[in-house]
Motif scaffolding. Structure first.
Motif, mmCIF file in Angstrom:
data_model
loop_
_atom_site.group_PDB
_atom_site.id
_atom_site.type_symbol
_atom_site.label_atom_id
_atom_site.label_comp_id
_atom_site.label_asym_id
_atom_site.label_seq_id
_atom_site.Cartn_x
_atom_site.Cartn_y
_atom_site.Cartn_z
ATOM 1 N N PHE A 223 0.830 -1.213 0.000
ATOM 2 C CA PHE A 223 0.000 0.000 0.000
ATOM 3 C C PHE A 223 0.861 1.259 0.000
ATOM 4 O O PHE A 223 0.506 2.268 -0.626
ATOM 5 N N TYR A 224 1.987 1.199 0.680
ATOM 6 C CA TYR A 224 2.915 2.338 0.660
ATOM 7 C C TYR A 224 3.414 2.608 -0.754
ATOM 8 O O TYR A 224 3.523 3.763 -1.187
ATOM 9 N N ASN A 225 3.714 1.537 -1.508
ATOM 10 C CA ASN A 225 4.232 1.711 -2.856
ATOM 11 C C ASN A 225 3.208 2.318 -3.806
ATOM 12 O O ASN A 225 3.569 2.921 -4.814
ATOM 13 N N LEU A 231 2.829 9.381 -6.795
ATOM 14 C CA LEU A 231 3.617 10.612 -6.762
ATOM 15 C C LEU A 231 4.632 10.653 -7.893
ATOM 16 O O LEU A 231 4.826 11.684 -8.542
ATOM 17 N N LEU A 232 5.272 9.517 -8.163
ATOM 18 C CA LEU A 232 6.314 9.470 -9.187
ATOM 19 C C LEU A 232 5.743 9.442 -10.603
ATOM 20 O O LEU A 232 6.178 10.206 -11.471
ATOM 21 N N ALA A 233 4.788 8.558 -10.855
ATOM 22 C CA ALA A 233 4.362 8.292 -12.229
ATOM 23 C C ALA A 233 3.235 9.184 -12.716
ATOM 24 O O ALA A 233 3.124 9.448 -13.914
ATOM 25 N N PHE A 234 2.371 9.648 -11.805
ATOM 26 C CA PHE A 234 1.245 10.468 -12.235
ATOM 27 C C PHE A 234 1.581 11.948 -12.302
ATOM 28 O O PHE A 234 1.080 12.679 -13.176
ATOM 29 N N LEU A 345 4.186 -5.183 -6.831
ATOM 30 C CA LEU A 345 2.837 -5.362 -7.350
ATOM 31 C C LEU A 345 1.963 -4.159 -6.998
ATOM 32 O O LEU A 345 1.118 -3.743 -7.796
ATOM 33 N N GLY A 346 2.167 -3.604 -5.817
ATOM 34 C CA GLY A 346 1.448 -2.385 -5.460
ATOM 35 C C GLY A 346 1.824 -1.235 -6.378
ATOM 36 O O GLY A 346 0.959 -0.481 -6.854
ATOM 37 N N GLY A 347 3.109 -1.112 -6.657
ATOM 38 C CA GLY A 347 3.560 -0.062 -7.558
ATOM 39 C C GLY A 347 3.040 -0.242 -8.971
ATOM 40 O O GLY A 347 2.765 0.742 -9.675
ATOM 41 N N ALA A 348 2.877 -1.490 -9.404
ATOM 42 C CA ALA A 348 2.393 -1.762 -10.762
ATOM 43 C C ALA A 348 0.960 -1.295 -10.952
ATOM 44 O O ALA A 348 0.584 -0.816 -12.030
ATOM 45 N N ALA A 371 -3.021 8.849 -0.846
ATOM 46 C CA ALA A 371 -3.000 9.118 0.596
ATOM 47 C C ALA A 371 -3.770 8.040 1.355
ATOM 48 O O ALA A 371 -3.325 7.582 2.419
ATOM 49 N N ALA A 372 -4.919 7.619 0.821
ATOM 50 C CA ALA A 372 -5.701 6.567 1.475
ATOM 51 C C ALA A 372 -4.929 5.256 1.519
ATOM 52 O O ALA A 372 -4.980 4.510 2.509
ATOM 53 N N SER A 373 -4.184 4.959 0.453
ATOM 54 C CA SER A 373 -3.390 3.727 0.413
ATOM 55 C C SER A 373 -2.292 3.740 1.464
ATOM 56 O O SER A 373 -2.072 2.746 2.167
#
Length: 411
Positions: A223-225, A231-234, A345-348, A371-373
């Motif tokens: 969930f942290y990822n 933040l990074l990709a969007f 997998l979370g980051g994906a 933020a919810a994640s």
């Protein structure tokens, strides 16, 4: 500690040449995470791709990286760490070059998946190699690894912005060239494995996740990822900058991440338990992501939130990595593979979901989703803190060692 003992203490920056060779390769490998950030809008424009399709460049890369992590310890335990590292580097080189020569977004997405396979073979093996070969214990080794991660994430967007201002193909050619240098360096400087190997079962990473502490940390990291990669990709899309402007923004993000991972995280863990640090910093990350969503229409304010987020992410990265290394008595490569598989997998999932939410509900919602994640990660750690008592106890020794070395070097 006496003056004589202090003078004999190993420096985190005084390492065998083979460690620096692997660390340099780590920098180049981690550049691949943020490399495409500055060129996402250009790829969407020049290859006629939607934002969701463009974000799949992250998803294919991270999904394959995560799944392949489950077999990396099986492979490396049979062919050796050096051979695994070299195969991983070679795959990254080949697929980075293939991305540069592609003519459609679907091809780039597919080749990024192959890049992820090479990345998985390299990353988990590199961490175990550095921890095993570095002078100064596991604390110093993880500091080096996180420094490489921070530099790679910082340099990746900067290189992507500089070369991407010429052509979206430029960053891929640049990584292929640097990876060739890393491949030669590891091949020449890293010795082959010595002594008999103990083969790891194919199911070992999945079985490792039965350990309550490791499973809890992996779930929190998943969930942290999501927050990390939203933040990074969007962010390149609402920023609206040129490739160079995006690159400079995320260069600042990566520098902040590197500084906090190398210097701030050890200082915090010297004074607090690891779970205490996580329960302090993760809620701050939640607030930062909420703030990013609220100021998304102001580029300057969004840049400030991005850089501040990098600072917080660096602390969490280091503390989570050290916690995983100390969570079980399993081989480090197995623990690293199991944990990394889940968190990637979370980051994906995060980038395309963020792009879809943007399309459906506006640019604020993806940051609130992130933020919810991260808030879920906070709840997981808070509720399961009792299972991490051993992590706090054993990690304190490694942290004190790493922090003392860093403070000594800075003095």
């Amino acid at each position: 500690m006496t003056r004589a003992q202090t003078s004999q203490a190993p420096s985190v920056w005084r390492q065998p040449v083979r460690v620096w060779a692997v660390a340099f390769a780590c920098v180049v490998a981690f550049m691949g995470i943020g490399l495409v950030d500055p060129i996402l809008p250009a790829i969407a424009d020049q290859l006629q791709a939607s934002p969701v399709e463009t974000e799949l460049l992250f998803t294919s890369y991270l999904l394959v990286t995560g799944l392949a992590m489950l077999v990396t310890s099986f492979v490396s335990s049979r062919i050796g760490a050096k051979a695994t590292l070299l195969i991983g580097l070679a795959l990254i080189l080949v697929f980075a070059l293939a991305c540069a020569l592609s003519s459609s977004v679907d091809a780039v997405i597919g080749f990024r998946a192959g890049w992820g396979l090479g990345n998985a073979l390299f990353i988990s093996t590199a961490l175990a190699t550095i921890v095993g070969a570095a002078a100064g214990g596991s604390g110093a080794a993880i500091v080096l690894y996180e420094a490489a991660l921070g530099l790679g994430i910082a340099i990746g967007p900067l290189l992507g912005g500089l070369l991407g201002s010429v052509s979206w193909r430029g960053p891929f050619f640049g990584v292929a060239a640097l990876m060739a240098i890393a491949l030669i360096g590891v091949s020449v400087l890293l010795k082959g494995d010595e002594g008999p190997r103990t083969p790891t079962r194919l199911s070992a990473p999945l079985r490792a996740l039965r350990h309550p502490a490791l499973a809890l940390l992996a779930a929190a990291a998943l969930f942290y990822n999501i927050g990390f990669f939203v933040l990074l990709a969007f962010s390149p899309f609402p920023l609206g900058f040129s490739a160079l402007g995006i690159g400079l923004t995320f260069f600042g993000w990566g520098v902040a991440l590197a500084i906090s991972s190398v210097w701030v995280a050890p200082l915090l863990t010297r004074r607090m338990s690891r779970t205490g640090v996580l329960l302090l910093v993760l809620p701050l990350l939640v607030l930062d992501l909420v703030a990013a969503g609220l100021v998304v229409t102001s580029p300057a304010a969004l840049v400030a939130c991005i850089v501040a987020g990098g600072f917080l992410l660096g602390i969490v990265n280091t503390v989570l990595t050290e916690s995983v290394m100390e969570a079980t008595d399993l081989p480090r490569s197995v623990a690293s593979s199991a944990y990394s598989a889940v968190r990637f997998l979370g980051g994906a999932a995060a980038p395309p979901v963020a792009a879809l939410l943007w399309h459906l509900a506006g640019p604020t919602v993806p940051y609130l989703f992130a933020a919810a994640s991260v808030l879920i990660a906070v709840v997981i750690i808070a509720v399961g803190r009792g299972l991490l008592a051993g992590v706090d106890g054993r990690a304190a020794d490694a942290a004190d060692e790493g922090a003392a070395v860093l403070v000594g070097d800075a003095a």
